[in-house]
Scaffold this motif. Structure first.
Motif, PDB file in Angstrom:
ATOM      1  N   GLY A   1       0.810  -1.208   0.000  1.00  0.00           N
ATOM      2  CA  GLY A   1       0.000   0.000   0.000  1.00  0.00           C
ATOM      3  C   GLY A   1       0.845   1.260   0.000  1.00  0.00           C
ATOM      4  N   PRO A   2       0.204   2.429   0.004  1.00  0.00           N
ATOM      5  CA  PRO A   2       0.941   3.701  -0.015  1.00  0.00           C
ATOM      6  C   PRO A   2       1.795   3.867   1.236  1.00  0.00           C
ATOM      7  N   ALA A   3       2.893   4.604   1.075  1.00  0.00           N
ATOM      8  CA  ALA A   3       3.895   4.712   2.143  1.00  0.00           C
ATOM      9  C   ALA A   3       3.513   5.695   3.233  1.00  0.00           C
ATOM     10  N   PHE A   4       2.432   6.452   3.054  1.00  0.00           N
ATOM     11  CA  PHE A   4       2.125   7.495   4.033  1.00  0.00           C
ATOM     12  C   PHE A   4       1.880   6.935   5.433  1.00  0.00           C
ATOM     13  N   ILE A   5       1.464   5.667   5.532  1.00  0.00           N
ATOM     14  CA  ILE A   5       1.178   5.114   6.861  1.00  0.00           C
ATOM     15  C   ILE A   5       2.431   5.048   7.723  1.00  0.00           C
ATOM     16  N   PHE A   6       3.593   4.924   7.073  1.00  0.00           N
ATOM     17  CA  PHE A   6       4.833   4.797   7.837  1.00  0.00           C
ATOM     18  C   PHE A   6       5.336   6.143   8.350  1.00  0.00           C
TER      19      PHE A   6
ATOM     20  N   PHE B   1      -2.720  -5.423  -6.082  1.00  0.00           N
ATOM     21  CA  PHE B   1      -3.667  -5.726  -5.026  1.00  0.00           C
ATOM     22  C   PHE B   1      -4.552  -4.506  -4.764  1.00  0.00           C
ATOM     23  N   PRO B   2      -5.790  -4.728  -4.318  1.00  0.00           N
ATOM     24  CA  PRO B   2      -6.701  -3.601  -4.052  1.00  0.00           C
ATOM     25  C   PRO B   2      -6.381  -2.913  -2.733  1.00  0.00           C
ATOM     26  N   THR B   3      -5.212  -2.328  -2.647  1.00  0.00           N
ATOM     27  CA  THR B   3      -4.779  -1.667  -1.422  1.00  0.00           C
ATOM     28  C   THR B   3      -5.423  -0.296  -1.287  1.00  0.00           C
ATOM     29  N   ILE B   4      -5.301   0.294  -0.105  1.00  0.00           N
ATOM     30  CA  ILE B   4      -5.934   1.578   0.183  1.00  0.00           C
ATOM     31  C   ILE B   4      -5.351   2.675  -0.699  1.00  0.00           C
ATOM     32  N   GLU B   5      -6.085   3.776  -0.791  1.00  0.00           N
ATOM     33  CA  GLU B   5      -5.679   4.886  -1.633  1.00  0.00           C
ATOM     34  C   GLU B   5      -4.901   5.940  -0.849  1.00  0.00           C
ATOM     35  N   GLN B   6      -4.049   6.659  -1.570  1.00  0.00           N
ATOM     36  CA  GLN B   6      -3.252   7.734  -0.973  1.00  0.00           C
ATOM     37  C   GLN B   6      -4.137   8.818  -0.354  1.00  0.00           C
ATOM     38  N   ILE B   7      -5.338   8.981  -0.870  1.00  0.00           N
ATOM     39  CA  ILE B   7      -6.212  10.067  -0.421  1.00  0.00           C
ATOM     40  C   ILE B   7      -6.568   9.961   1.058  1.00  0.00           C
ATOM     41  N   TRP B   8      -6.482   8.748   1.639  1.00  0.00           N
ATOM     42  CA  TRP B   8      -6.819   8.590   3.054  1.00  0.00           C
ATOM     43  C   TRP B   8      -5.809   9.269   3.966  1.00  0.00           C
ATOM     44  N   SER B   9      -4.658   9.624   3.439  1.00  0.00           N
ATOM     45  CA  SER B   9      -3.676  10.349   4.253  1.00  0.00           C
ATOM     46  C   SER B   9      -4.228  11.714   4.674  1.00  0.00           C
ATOM     47  N   LYS B  10      -5.213  12.213   3.925  1.00  0.00           N
ATOM     48  CA  LYS B  10      -5.779  13.528   4.239  1.00  0.00           C
ATOM     49  C   LYS B  10      -6.512  13.540   5.574  1.00  0.00           C
TER      50      LYS B  10
END
Length: 535
Positions: free
Chosen positions: A72-77, A523-532
């Motif tokens: 998934g997008p790296a913003f979670i880290f 894979f249907p991973t989460i989108e970057q937009i959720w970082s908002k």
């Protein structure tokens, strides 16, 4: 894959009713007494039985969490607690998916084409696995040979010309003044260099690998015909490094084993598709092809380039010339005929419309442009033949296809909701101006004049959109969390035995192919937009 281009007609007013219900999310506290939850493969079936969150009637599993964590997008880290941030984002996406299904009467119709394209791709991937990937093995002798080749490296340069007369001229210059002088005179478009080992040279450029000129340092090749032009090579350096530690040898052996299997799979896949095309005996119908090229030219070329290349001459029917905008009404025209059927112009355009954001066309001359158009026609036929075969072998009913499609449909629903919310943001100049006045200090706007606002309009508009997106997504997320019951099992994700970010990849992950019948992320991973709204 970017699904923001989806056009969904949705009713936001139904979400207002959500505020009338208040159900707090139940959050389980971390349990430090639990043991680590271990697994050795991303396909471990136990991952499908471990629940990390419940959103309404939807259960999110450890398998989904792991795929998001790894791919998934790296913003979670960037969060203080990446695992919790990821779980929060997964829950938000699931909320939006449920709300879309509950409030959009035509959701299935609106997302049907994209969902079908993804399902086709997943099914043909299973076809690939059955006939290609699962049939391949790499022997120990192949690995040893490849490891030995990897210990020999080569540095070489080449001079290139797209045609025979050009390379003959360059060859005469090399004879007269030497390769180095000719190489220096040529610009970067015709002069190149490469440094590699012989194993990778063999699997990436087999024609170059077998050349006699690669036997000695300083050798210069005769002109060599390639798939896209002609080349002259010079070998600058050959190096052999026979000394390697046991641990390095074992590591390299494993890496090369994986590369060899992928290389053999690519070769076998090409042969499989070639045989399928030969059996089909396809023929492109020139009249329909010309109309298609004219239509695509009107989309991708500027008006000047369209005229310069003479593309308008292609837009000709039996009744006379037509405008590019009229091509779609001729969708019943056969574009490709083959042994067991045909592909119409309309079928191709439907396939093309879903993928066009990923296509490029040469503008150098009309022949190169037409070559690119033709290559996409053949690709579409390849896709259709693979899809037919996948249906024939009942790949669509496989449990792995059904499970993946359930998750993809949830993602498409969530993206449809996001697309609608973003599309309803008021982007009038007055709205942007109001935002600017609220945060005027940020833009150093002085006085009552609007000249500064006009000068900075693009930047201000972009910031306003980002602000409005965040505000709307956060607001709707809060409303949805009051309507649907949520349980987040933080203690479970805290005890999953996951690799640390940036510390390597100890979990075994198999990759099957880089291409497919539809461009999408694996894979249907989460989108970057959720970082908002996570932070």
């Amino acid at each position: 894959m970017n699904f923001q281009s989806l056009t969904i007609s949705m009713i936001f007013s139904s979400l207002v009713l959500l505020s009338s219900v208040s159900i707090k999310a139940e959050v389980q506290a971390p349990d430090t007494s639990r043991k680590l939850i271990t697994f050795h493969s991303i396909d471990d079936p136990s991952l499908d039985t471990i629940i990390v969150a419940e959103v309404g009637k939807v259960k999110l599993t450890a398998k989904e969490f792991l795929l998001n964590y790894l791919f998934g997008p790296a913003f979670i880290f960037e969060s203080k607690n990446p695992r919790h941030a990821l779980l929060d984002a997964m829950v938000d996406e699931s909320l939006f998916s449920i709300a879309a299904r509950d409030s959009i009467s035509d959701l299935g119709q609106e997302t049907e084409k994209v969902a079908k394209a993804i399902e086709d791709d997943i099914a043909t991937e299973q076809l690939y696995r059955k006939h290609i990937w699962d049939t391949l093995n790499v022997s120990e002798s192949e690995i040893r040979e490849a490891v030995n080749e990897s210990m020999r490296s080569v540095n070489f340069r080449w001079i290139y010309s797209p045609d025979k007369s050009g390379i003959d001229s360059l060859s005469r210059q090399v004879s007269e003044v030497g390769f180095d002088s000719v190489y220096k005179k040529n610009d970067v478009d015709s002069s190149h260099f490469r440094s590699t080992d012989f194993f990778h040279l063999r699997i990436t450029s087999p024609d170059i690998y077998t050349m006699d000129a690669f036997a000695r340092e300083g050798d210069i090749s005769e002109p060599v015909k390639g798939p896209d032009g002609y080349y002259i090579f010079k070998i600058d350096r050959l190096l052999y490094s026979p000394i390697i530690t046991r641990s390095e040898y074992e590591k390299r052996s494993q890496e090369i084993k994986e590369e060899l299997r992928q290389y053999k799979a690519d070769v076998a896949s090409d042969e499989y598709v070639d045989n399928m095309l030969k059996t089909a005996q396809p023929i492109i119908k020139r009249n329909a092809f010309n109309l298609l090229a004219g239509y695509i030219g009107s989309l991708y070329l500027s008006q000047n380039k369209f005229n310069d290349l003479g593309i308008s001459k292609l837009l000709m029917t039996e009744a006379g010339p037509i405008n590019a905008s009229e091509v779609k009404r001729l969708g019943d025209l056969p574009l490709i005929v083959f042994k067991s059927g045909e592909v119409t112009l309309g079928q191709f355009l439907e396939w093309f419309d879903l993928r066009s954001f990923n296509f490029k066309f040469s503008q150098s001359n009309v022949n190169m442009f037409l070559r690119d158009v033709e290559s996409y026609v053949w690709r579409m036929l390849r896709d259709q033949l693979l899809i037919r075969q996948a249906h024939h072998e009942d790949m669509y009913s496989k449990p792995v296809v059904r499970r993946q499609m359930e998750r993809w449909k949830e993602k498409l629903s969530a993206l449809a909701m996001i697309n609608h919310l973003v599309s309803e943001i008021n982007m009038d100049t007055s709205a942007v101006l109001s935002y600017c006045k609220k945060y005027f200090a940020r833009y150093k706007i002085t006085g009552d004049t609007l000249s500064d606002f006009r000068d900075r309009y693009d930047d201000i508009r972009r910031d306003y959109l980002d602000y409005a997106e965040t505000e709307r997504l956060l607001h709707v997320s809060i409303l949805l969390s009051r309507k649907y019951p949520i349980t987040k099992y933080y203690s479970v994700v805290d005890h999953l035995d996951l690799p640390n970010p940036g510390k390597g990849q100890p979990i075994e992950v198999e990759y099957f192919k880089t291409g497919g019948t539809f461009p999408r992320k694996a894979f249907p991973t989460i989108e970057q937009i959720w970082s908002k709204i996570i932070y």
